[in-house]
Design a protein around this motif. Structure first.
Motif, PDB file in Angstrom:
ATOM      1  N   TYR A  32       0.860  -1.177   0.000  1.00  3.94           N
ATOM      2  CA  TYR A  32       0.000   0.000   0.000  1.00  3.94           C
ATOM      3  C   TYR A  32       0.892   1.222   0.000  1.00  3.94           C
ATOM      4  O   TYR A  32       1.799   1.329   0.839  1.00  3.94           O
ATOM      5  N   PHE A  33       0.649   2.133  -0.969  1.00  2.00           N
ATOM      6  CA  PHE A  33       1.551   3.257  -1.185  1.00  2.00           C
ATOM      7  C   PHE A  33       0.725   4.545  -1.298  1.00  2.00           C
ATOM      8  O   PHE A  33       0.243   4.895  -2.356  1.00  2.00           O
ATOM      9  N   PRO A  34       0.590   5.261  -0.188  1.00  2.00           N
ATOM     10  CA  PRO A  34      -0.170   6.514  -0.207  1.00  2.00           C
ATOM     11  C   PRO A  34       0.752   7.728  -0.319  1.00  2.00           C
ATOM     12  O   PRO A  34       1.950   7.672  -0.004  1.00  2.00           O
ATOM     13  N   TRP A  35       0.169   8.818  -0.749  1.00  2.00           N
ATOM     14  CA  TRP A  35       0.805  10.124  -0.700  1.00  2.00           C
ATOM     15  C   TRP A  35      -0.025  11.009   0.230  1.00  2.00           C
ATOM     16  O   TRP A  35      -1.254  11.038   0.127  1.00  2.00           O
ATOM     17  N   TYR A  36       0.697  11.708   1.101  1.00  2.11           N
ATOM     18  CA  TYR A  36       0.038  12.622   2.021  1.00  2.11           C
ATOM     19  C   TYR A  36       0.482  14.052   1.714  1.00  2.11           C
ATOM     20  O   TYR A  36       1.618  14.299   1.312  1.00  2.11           O
ATOM     21  N   GLN A  37      -0.433  14.982   1.930  1.00  3.83           N
ATOM     22  CA  GLN A  37      -0.181  16.406   1.745  1.00  3.83           C
ATOM     23  C   GLN A  37      -0.283  17.069   3.114  1.00  3.83           C
ATOM     24  O   GLN A  37      -1.227  16.804   3.879  1.00  3.83           O
ATOM     25  N   GLN A  38       0.682  17.917   3.424  1.00  2.60           N
ATOM     26  CA  GLN A  38       0.670  18.575   4.723  1.00  2.60           C
ATOM     27  C   GLN A  38       0.898  20.075   4.550  1.00  2.60           C
ATOM     28  O   GLN A  38       1.904  20.498   3.982  1.00  2.60           O
ATOM     29  N   PHE A  39      -0.049  20.857   5.049  1.00  8.06           N
ATOM     30  CA  PHE A  39       0.092  22.303   5.075  1.00  8.06           C
ATOM     31  C   PHE A  39       0.668  22.707   6.436  1.00  8.06           C
ATOM     32  O   PHE A  39       0.517  21.988   7.427  1.00  8.06           O
ATOM     33  N   PRO A  40       1.329  23.868   6.477  1.00  5.65           N
ATOM     34  CA  PRO A  40       1.935  24.310   7.745  1.00  5.65           C
ATOM     35  C   PRO A  40       0.921  24.350   8.882  1.00  5.65           C
ATOM     36  O   PRO A  40      -0.184  24.857   8.736  1.00  5.65           O
TER      37      PRO A  40
ATOM     38  N   ASN B 101      -6.659   0.194   5.802  1.00  6.56           N
ATOM     39  CA  ASN B 101      -7.587   1.293   5.581  1.00  6.56           C
ATOM     40  C   ASN B 101      -6.891   2.646   5.746  1.00  6.56           C
ATOM     41  O   ASN B 101      -5.842   2.744   6.348  1.00  6.56           O
ATOM     42  N   THR B 102      -7.509   3.659   5.223  1.00  6.73           N
ATOM     43  CA  THR B 102      -6.962   5.001   5.281  1.00  6.73           C
ATOM     44  C   THR B 102      -6.654   5.408   6.715  1.00  6.73           C
ATOM     45  O   THR B 102      -7.442   5.174   7.628  1.00  6.73           O
ATOM     46  N   ILE B 103      -5.507   6.025   6.894  1.00  9.22           N
ATOM     47  CA  ILE B 103      -5.100   6.520   8.200  1.00  9.22           C
ATOM     48  C   ILE B 103      -5.331   8.022   8.230  1.00  9.22           C
ATOM     49  O   ILE B 103      -4.888   8.739   7.333  1.00  9.22           O
ATOM     50  N   TYR B 104      -6.047   8.475   9.241  1.00  7.11           N
ATOM     51  CA  TYR B 104      -6.381   9.882   9.393  1.00  7.11           C
ATOM     52  C   TYR B 104      -5.560  10.467  10.540  1.00  7.11           C
ATOM     53  O   TYR B 104      -5.505   9.890  11.626  1.00  7.11           O
ATOM     54  N   PHE B 105      -4.970  11.629  10.278  1.00 12.23           N
ATOM     55  CA  PHE B 105      -4.126  12.276  11.272  1.00 12.23           C
ATOM     56  C   PHE B 105      -4.852  13.441  11.934  1.00 12.23           C
ATOM     57  O   PHE B 105      -5.659  14.137  11.311  1.00 12.23           O
ATOM     58  N   GLY B 106      -4.507  13.665  13.184  1.00  7.01           N
ATOM     59  CA  GLY B 106      -4.898  14.887  13.851  1.00  7.01           C
ATOM     60  C   GLY B 106      -3.965  16.011  13.463  1.00  7.01           C
ATOM     61  O   GLY B 106      -3.031  15.821  12.675  1.00  7.01           O
ATOM     62  N   GLU B 107      -4.194  17.212  14.027  1.00  6.73           N
ATOM     63  CA  GLU B 107      -3.376  18.358  13.657  1.00  6.73           C
ATOM     64  C   GLU B 107      -2.060  18.405  14.422  1.00  6.73           C
ATOM     65  O   GLU B 107      -1.198  19.213  14.106  1.00  6.73           O
ATOM     66  N   GLY B 108      -1.921  17.547  15.411  1.00  4.86           N
ATOM     67  CA  GLY B 108      -0.652  17.447  16.107  1.00  4.86           C
ATOM     68  C   GLY B 108      -0.564  18.294  17.357  1.00  4.86           C
ATOM     69  O   GLY B 108      -1.286  19.284  17.521  1.00  4.86           O
ATOM     70  N   SER B 109       0.318  17.869  18.236  1.00  6.90           N
ATOM     71  CA  SER B 109       0.668  18.637  19.437  1.00  6.90           C
ATOM     72  C   SER B 109       2.120  19.051  19.304  1.00  6.90           C
ATOM     73  O   SER B 109       3.005  18.201  19.175  1.00  6.90           O
ATOM     74  N   TRP B 110       2.320  20.372  19.265  1.00 11.06           N
ATOM     75  CA  TRP B 110       3.650  20.920  19.044  1.00 11.06           C
ATOM     76  C   TRP B 110       4.347  21.109  20.382  1.00 11.06           C
ATOM     77  O   TRP B 110       3.914  21.898  21.203  1.00 11.06           O
ATOM     78  N   LEU B 111       5.450  20.402  20.574  1.00 13.63           N
ATOM     79  CA  LEU B 111       6.183  20.482  21.831  1.00 13.63           C
ATOM     80  C   LEU B 111       7.512  21.191  21.634  1.00 13.63           C
ATOM     81  O   LEU B 111       8.280  20.836  20.735  1.00 13.63           O
ATOM     82  N   THR B 112       7.760  22.172  22.487  1.00 10.14           N
ATOM     83  CA  THR B 112       9.065  22.828  22.538  1.00 10.14           C
ATOM     84  C   THR B 112       9.617  22.647  23.934  1.00 10.14           C
ATOM     85  O   THR B 112       8.970  23.033  24.916  1.00 10.14           O
TER      86      THR B 112
END
Lengths: 111, 114
Positions: A32-40, B101-112
């Motif tokens: 399985y080979f996905p491409w992900y896009q990430q905005f800042p 199945n598709t993996i969905y990400f959250g917006e993340g927790s930024w740690l400094t």
């Protein structure tokens, strides 16, 4: 050990041009080979994905080309737009395991 | 439908202090992942859960990192004590199951860590 190698690290394309990002992998068990896009400031979002039983998949302006024998796959963005400016990650996984990501390509589409 | 929710979004702490991140996956998603993303790099897996069981924690630095997923829904990732090198974005993700199945990400927790 980097399981997925991505190039180039950065890319500048004029509006309307074609953006091409390449990835290579070693593990033949990947299926399985996905491409992900990430905005800042955002998390990665799935853009398009392919399985190794097909050589190409197209969704709108985005196309994945897959070469199983060379263990390479690439993302083509046709008619690139400034709104496509983002970081793109290729990834690969074996069923039942987590995604392995490339290091990313920072794409800038100039007006 | 709500996506993967993470908190806090941003955290600045001094080294040697503890920190915890919380994740609420998409409803019905059995598989939960914690990834770490260093600046300019791709995400790297820390731990993967199938329901409440940690099925892959081989990349989790267990001397200072811990995680739990009680009741197979929400998850918490803890670092104690934090080091300067822990500065990164901690991404939580979820999928229906671990079979591709598709993996969905959250917006993340930024740690400094300072």
């Amino acid at each position: 050990q980097q399981q997925v190698k991505q190039s180039p690290q950065s890319l500048i394309v004029q509006k309307g041009g074609i953006s091409i990002i390449n990835c290579a992998y070693e593990n033949t068990a990947f299926d399985y080979f996905p491409w992900y896009q990430q905005f800042p400031g955002k998390g990665p979002a799935l853009l398009i994905a392919i399985r190794p039983d097909v050589s190409e998949k197209k969704e709108g302006r985005f196309t994945i080309s897959f070469n199983k024998s060379a263990k390479q796959f690439s993302l083509h963005i046709m008619d690139s737009q400034p709104g496509d400016s983002a970081t793109y990650f290729c990834a690969a996984r074996r069923s039942g395991y987590a995604l392995n990501f490339g290091k990313g390509t920072s794409l800038l589409v100039t007006p | 439908e709500a996506g993967v929710v993470q908190s806090p979004r941003y955290k600045i702490i001094e080294k040697k202090q503890p920190v915890a991140f919380w994740c609420n996956p998409i409803s019905g998603h059995n598989t939960l992942y914690w990834y770490r993303q260093n600046l300019g790099q791709g995400p790297e897996l820390l731990i993967r859960y199938e329901n409440e069981e940690a099925v892959d924690d081989s990349q989790l630095p267990k001397d200072r990192f811990s995680a739990e997923r009680l009741k197979g829904v929400d998850s918490t990732l803890k670092i104690q004590p934090a080091e300067l090198g822990d500065s990164a974005v901690y991404l939580c993700a979820s999928s229906l199951d671990g079979s591709g199945n598709t993996i969905y990400f959250g917006e993340g927790s930024w740690l400094t860590v300072v």
